[in-house]
Design an enzyme around this catalytic site. Structure first.
Site, PDB file in Angstrom:
ATOM      1  N   GLY A 164       0.807  -1.219   0.000  1.00 48.76           N
ATOM      2  CA  GLY A 164       0.000   0.000   0.000  1.00 48.76           C
ATOM      3  C   GLY A 164       0.841   1.271   0.000  1.00 48.76           C
ATOM      4  N   GLY A 165       2.063   1.168  -0.527  1.00 51.01           N
ATOM      5  CA  GLY A 165       2.923   2.348  -0.641  1.00 51.01           C
ATOM      6  C   GLY A 165       3.549   2.776   0.684  1.00 51.01           C
ATOM      7  N   HIS A 208       3.492   1.517 -14.432  1.00 51.49           N
ATOM      8  CA  HIS A 208       3.237   0.328 -13.611  1.00 51.49           C
ATOM      9  C   HIS A 208       2.436  -0.634 -14.488  1.00 51.49           C
ATOM     10  CE1 HIS A 208       1.903  -1.842  -9.825  1.00 51.49           C
ATOM     11  NE2 HIS A 208       1.101  -2.323 -10.749  1.00 51.49           N
ATOM     12  N   ASN A 290       1.670 -10.193  -6.136  1.00 58.43           N
ATOM     13  CA  ASN A 290       0.523 -10.182  -5.229  1.00 58.43           C
ATOM     14  C   ASN A 290      -0.166 -11.535  -5.292  1.00 58.43           C
ATOM     15  OD1 ASN A 290       0.786  -7.504  -4.280  1.00 58.43           O
ATOM     16  ND2 ASN A 290      -0.001  -6.787  -6.232  1.00 58.43           N
ATOM     17  N   ARG A 292      -3.032 -12.847  -4.452  1.00 58.61           N
ATOM     18  CA  ARG A 292      -4.472 -12.808  -4.172  1.00 58.61           C
ATOM     19  C   ARG A 292      -5.171 -12.259  -5.401  1.00 58.61           C
ATOM     20  NH1 ARG A 292      -4.243  -7.303  -4.257  1.00 58.61           N
ATOM     21  NH2 ARG A 292      -2.460  -6.439  -3.172  1.00 58.61           N
TER      22      ARG A 292
END
Ligand code: ADP
Length: 457
Positions: A164-165, A208, A290, A292
């Site tokens: 989350g940065g 990104h 990630n 998920r």
């Protein structure tokens, strides 16, 4: 196939999972905190169980309450959604120990990918390009400075357990490093209980680009193409689209192959996302995986025609992938706008509240994933995502036009949202041309808000 799945989540993603379960004729058990007693996922599930008070630590993150609920209601699997316990290896292990199938990869894989420094090292050893930087975690600011000197400033300090940065700092000059190191470490300890940091070169003005992958228990691994998630605020995504305007067919092939290689290196099973930064010269680097389902998965569902939740459930049930790589097509263009209950004029301050009136867009090629309804309360206890507006059309221009009209139809009265800002972005000339990078929003924010003041809608 499973008989009953407990959904260890809430909000739009819980509703999303229930939809697929119904189509598969699998029963669902919703869980809810006392703050969510009237929530939509509770109404739509076969059965619902209260698992605790509003505070997430006591409800949606309460492993024993979730496992007890699953066992007592006769579930045979748990879908974790995103956020909450979806990337918690201990929870995946506990599910298995309780005889419940965790719909996601194994605890060991989550553990390994969850440590971003370790994931980087693994990828590098398997020939997946990673951003130049430290081999693994650094021992302290002195080692970070040595590496930064070698790769050249600016660099990024990143938390191994980050997300989350958070726990991330840009360092432009050696004299700033000690202070920023301490700040990144303190934030990482506060957010993740782990102050371990590593160093990456800062890629200037990157895009990104992430690849959706699917991997089954028979060893089949495919990628479903990319999503360009470069429109971000505070390192968090706001608009995502597929295909990316930045990829040639050759680059798409090379990155897709790297994503599959990454999934194989991790011994991955389930749906997952391999994230890259893409530099101006066409070089690309793995940043993280990630483990998920992602918020932005509907973009890929639109262009491929696949149901990713269905694939996740099938894989967990031991079934083979329903597609082969050569059958996967990216058909047309899709785009998602995240409608968050936030005030963009006040630094995206969360602004939850009651929905006084709601009208959702519809029509051909428009999909809205939300758990909102007229009169509902968007809870201040959880994240600020209110709805995802996703559109699909044959060309990018038609996709843009469709998204504009979808956002013009959307009415959420009761609190400020990011919908107007998204709508303005769709008129920004560089965005229209598809020429943007992760710095786009910061660069154009003032100009966009100015337009808004002038009543340009
Ligand atoms: P988190 O897990 O906290 O989301 P990521 O490693 O995924 O962190 O990075 C978040 C965002 O930060 C990326 O989407 C990208 O915009 C930017 N970023 C990450 N690493 C780099 C890098 N080496 N150079 C430039 N930008 C980066």
């Amino acid at each position: 196939m499973f008989h009953r799945i407990l959904i260890a989540n809430r909000g739009e993603i819980a509703v999303r999972v229930i939809r697929t379960c119904r189509e598969l004729e699998v029963e669902t058990v919703a869980v809810y905190s006392t703050a969510d007693a009237d929530a939509l996922h509770v109404k739509l599930a076969t059965e619902a169980v209260c698992i605790g008070p509003a505070k997430a630590a006591d409800s949606y993150l309460n492993m024993s309450a979730l496992l007890t609920a699953a066992l007592e209601t006769g579930c045979d699997a748990i879908h974790p959604g995103y956020g909450f316990l979806s990337e918690n290896p201990e929870f995946a292990d506990l599910c298995r120990q309780c005889g419940l199938k965790f719909i996601g990869p194994s605890g060991d894989v989550i553990r390994q990918m969850g440590n971003k420094a370790a994931a980087r090292a693994l990828m590098r050893s398997h020939g997946v390009p990673v951003v130049p930087g430290s081999e693994g975690p650094v021992s302290g600011p002195e080692e970070a400075a040595e590496i930064a000197e070698k790769i050249g400033y600016p660099v990024l300090l990143k938390a191994s357990s980050g997300g989350g940065g958070r726990g991330m700092r840009r360092v432009d000059a050696p004299e700033d490093l000690p202070g920023l190191y301490a700040a990144a470490q303190a934030e990482a300890v506060a957010c993740f209980g782990d102050g371990e940091l590593y160093v990456e070169k800062l890629i200037l003005h990157p895009r990104h680009i992430e690849f959706q992958i699917l991997a089954d228990s028979q060893g089949n691994v495919v990628h479903l193409g990319e999503r360009d998630c470069s429109i971000q605020r505070k390192n968090q995504k706001l608009i995502e689209e597929s295909p990316s305007r930045a990829l040639s067919d050759d680059l798409r092939r090379a990155m897709g192959e790297a994503a599959v290689k990454a999934a194989k290196a991790a011994g991955y099973q389930s749906a997952g996302t391999v994230e890259f930064v893409l530099a101006h010269d066409g070089s690309f680097y793995f940043i993280e995986m990630n483990t998920r389902i992602q918020v932005e998965h509907p973009v890929t569902e639109f262009v491929t025609g696949l149901d990713l939740i269905r694939e996740q459930i099938r894989i967990a049930a031991g079934l083979p992938l329903s597609v082969r790589q050569e059958d996967i097509r990216q058909d047309g263009c899709a785009m998602e706008c995240r409608i968050n209950a936030e005030d963009p004029r006040e630094g995206f301050r969360p602004a939850p509240g009651r929905v006084d009136f709601l009208h959702l867009p519809g029509g051909p090629g428009v999909r809205v994933d939300t758990a909102l309804f007229n009169g509902c309360e968007l809870s201040p206890w959880y994240d600020s995502l209110a709805a995802k507006v996703v559109v699909h059309a044959p060309t990018r221009l038609e996709t843009l036009r469709k998204m504009r009209r979808a956002l013009e139809e959307l009415i959420i009265e009761g609190f400020p949202t990011t919908a107007d800002l998204c709508h303005l972005i769709l008129y920004q000339p560089d965005f229209i041309k598809g020429r943007y990078d992760t710095g786009f929003l910061e660069q154009h924010m003032e100009e966009l808000l100015q337009w808004d003041c002038e009543g340009m809608k």
